[in-house]
Design a protein around this motif. Structure first.
Motif, PDB file in Angstrom:
ATOM      1  N   UNK A 243       0.846  -1.194   0.000  1.00 21.41           N
ATOM      2  CA  UNK A 243       0.000   0.000   0.000  1.00 21.41           C
ATOM      3  C   UNK A 243       0.881   1.245   0.000  1.00 21.41           C
ATOM      4  N   UNK A 244       0.360   2.332  -0.564  1.00 21.22           N
ATOM      5  CA  UNK A 244       1.129   3.564  -0.646  1.00 21.22           C
ATOM      6  C   UNK A 244       1.530   4.064   0.741  1.00 21.22           C
ATOM      7  N   UNK A 245       0.694   3.872   1.720  1.00 22.41           N
ATOM      8  CA  UNK A 245       1.028   4.297   3.079  1.00 22.41           C
ATOM      9  C   UNK A 245       2.311   3.602   3.556  1.00 22.41           C
ATOM     10  N   UNK A 246       2.403   2.289   3.325  1.00 19.15           N
ATOM     11  CA  UNK A 246       3.590   1.538   3.743  1.00 19.15           C
ATOM     12  C   UNK A 246       4.813   1.934   2.913  1.00 19.15           C
ATOM     13  N   UNK A 247       4.605   2.199   1.630  1.00 21.68           N
ATOM     14  CA  UNK A 247       5.718   2.620   0.774  1.00 21.68           C
ATOM     15  C   UNK A 247       6.305   3.941   1.262  1.00 21.68           C
ATOM     16  N   UNK A 248       5.424   4.877   1.616  1.00 20.72           N
ATOM     17  CA  UNK A 248       5.893   6.183   2.083  1.00 20.72           C
ATOM     18  C   UNK A 248       6.641   6.040   3.404  1.00 20.72           C
ATOM     19  N   UNK A 249       6.108   5.242   4.312  1.00 20.58           N
ATOM     20  CA  UNK A 249       6.760   5.078   5.614  1.00 20.58           C
ATOM     21  C   UNK A 249       8.118   4.390   5.452  1.00 20.58           C
ATOM     22  N   UNK A 250       8.197   3.366   4.615  1.00 18.94           N
ATOM     23  CA  UNK A 250       9.469   2.693   4.362  1.00 18.94           C
ATOM     24  C   UNK A 250      10.477   3.642   3.718  1.00 18.94           C
TER      25      UNK A 250
ATOM     26  N   UNK B 188       0.481  14.057   0.818  1.00 20.78           N
ATOM     27  CA  UNK B 188       0.082  14.925   1.925  1.00 20.78           C
ATOM     28  C   UNK B 188      -1.006  14.267   2.779  1.00 20.78           C
ATOM     29  N   UNK B 189      -1.954  13.620   2.123  1.00 27.33           N
ATOM     30  CA  UNK B 189      -3.038  12.948   2.863  1.00 27.33           C
ATOM     31  C   UNK B 189      -2.486  11.825   3.724  1.00 27.33           C
ATOM     32  N   UNK B 190      -1.585  11.030   3.158  1.00 24.33           N
ATOM     33  CA  UNK B 190      -1.032   9.893   3.902  1.00 24.33           C
ATOM     34  C   UNK B 190      -0.117  10.368   5.031  1.00 24.33           C
ATOM     35  N   UNK B 191       0.663  11.415   4.771  1.00 22.07           N
ATOM     36  CA  UNK B 191       1.532  11.940   5.829  1.00 22.07           C
ATOM     37  C   UNK B 191       0.708  12.448   7.005  1.00 22.07           C
ATOM     38  N   UNK B 192      -0.409  13.074   6.722  1.00 19.72           N
ATOM     39  CA  UNK B 192      -1.282  13.553   7.793  1.00 19.72           C
ATOM     40  C   UNK B 192      -1.836  12.372   8.594  1.00 19.72           C
ATOM     41  N   UNK B 193      -2.176  11.300   7.899  1.00 23.68           N
ATOM     42  CA  UNK B 193      -2.677  10.094   8.577  1.00 23.68           C
ATOM     43  C   UNK B 193      -1.584   9.503   9.473  1.00 23.68           C
TER      44      UNK B 193
ATOM     45  N   UNK C  28       6.946  22.615   9.302  1.00 21.72           N
ATOM     46  CA  UNK C  28       6.718  23.476   8.140  1.00 21.72           C
ATOM     47  C   UNK C  28       7.585  23.052   6.950  1.00 21.72           C
ATOM     48  N   UNK C  29       8.853  22.699   7.214  1.00 21.30           N
ATOM     49  CA  UNK C  29       9.757  22.328   6.119  1.00 21.30           C
ATOM     50  C   UNK C  29      10.491  21.024   6.374  1.00 21.30           C
ATOM     51  N   UNK C  30       9.998  20.233   7.313  1.00 20.68           N
ATOM     52  CA  UNK C  30      10.689  18.972   7.630  1.00 20.68           C
ATOM     53  C   UNK C  30       9.687  17.968   8.191  1.00 20.68           C
ATOM     54  N   UNK C  31      10.162  16.731   8.317  1.00 23.90           N
ATOM     55  CA  UNK C  31       9.357  15.639   8.885  1.00 23.90           C
ATOM     56  C   UNK C  31      10.201  14.941   9.941  1.00 23.90           C
ATOM     57  N   UNK C  32       9.638  14.753  11.141  1.00 24.07           N
ATOM     58  CA  UNK C  32      10.310  14.016  12.205  1.00 24.07           C
ATOM     59  C   UNK C  32       9.729  12.614  12.266  1.00 24.07           C
ATOM     60  N   UNK C  33      10.613  11.605  12.296  1.00 25.47           N
ATOM     61  CA  UNK C  33      10.154  10.232  12.466  1.00 25.47           C
ATOM     62  C   UNK C  33      10.110   9.904  13.953  1.00 25.47           C
ATOM     63  N   UNK C  34       9.069   9.165  14.358  1.00 28.51           N
ATOM     64  CA  UNK C  34       8.955   8.759  15.750  1.00 28.51           C
ATOM     65  C   UNK C  34      10.075   7.784  16.095  1.00 28.51           C
ATOM     66  N   UNK C  35      10.657   7.935  17.264  1.00 31.03           N
ATOM     67  CA  UNK C  35      11.740   7.046  17.702  1.00 31.03           C
ATOM     68  C   UNK C  35      11.174   5.699  18.108  1.00 31.03           C
TER      69      UNK C  35
END
Length: 209
Positions: A146-153, A186-191, A202-209
């Motif tokens: 799924x695209x959600x898993x692809x984006x997270x990977x 954008x939709x998947x990142x918000x999810x 605003x200009x970056x993404x933090x991954x949960x530890x």
């Protein structure tokens, strides 16, 4: 140059091969965003990455670009190697993900060293095997994930390569690499943020530890 080669490939190549590399190969510095290999280009030298990260892209005239894999310190691009050995045009595009340095090895030495140095022969074979596995994984991701898993990977891989849980990347850049639309990303990142797997800035993404 010797020190850079030893740091990247000293655990793979024997000392005599490193000496030969210092004699015949040329260092090339690159900056983030530089296009190192273009589709349709003849590749005259094999790249050995001394430091930095390069992403390898495939292009479809109708569907756009797709990220195949990343190469990093101590790697080479097996598809570029294939073009060198076969004197054929490149089917891939190589773009610098970060600043770095690559070592360019002449084609004639590549062939000579296949019989002269066992470590070189093993390196070339292992490079083919590793890149093949990565391309099969890319195909599996397209076909079954799924695209959600692809984006997270994708984000996790970028974080690993950068050794940083904060990624300075836009939604459009993710969309370009994964051959999808910015709206979908954008939709998947918000999810993912709602699930507390990432944090959107605003200009970056933090991954949960």
């Amino acid at each position: 140059m010797t020190q850079h080669i030893q740091e990247a490939y000293g655990y793979i190549f024997e000392p005599k091969l490193i000496e030969d590399l210092c004699i015949v190969a040329a260092e090339l510095d690159f900056k983030e965003g530089d296009q190192l290999i273009e589709i349709g280009q003849y590749i005259k030298k094999m790249p050995l990455l001394l430091n930095g990260v390069i992403k390898i892209m495939r292009e479809d005239p109708d569907e756009g670009e797709l990220l195949l894999y990343f190469i990093e310190k101590g790697d080479t691009c097996a598809m570029a190697l294939t073009c060198c050995m076969g004197s054929s045009k490149s089917d891939i595009r190589a773009i610098a993900e970060t600043d770095g340095t690559v070592l360019m090895v002449p084609i004639e030495k590549m062939e000579e060293w296949m019989t002269k140095y066992r470590s070189w022969r093993n390196f070339v074979i292992n490079s083919y095997n590793n890149r093949l596995k990565e391309m099969l994984l890319a195909i599996d991701n397209l076909a079954f994930m799924k695209m959600e898993d692809r984006i997270l990977n994708y984000l996790k891989e970028k974080s690993k390569l950068a050794a940083n849980n904060t990624l300075n990347i836009t939604h459009q850049e993710i969309a370009n690499d994964l051959n999808t639309s910015r709206v979908v990303v954008s939709r998947i990142l918000k999810k993912l943020e709602n699930e507390k797997q990432i944090k959107l800035n605003r200009k970056s993404i933090d991954l949960a530890l």
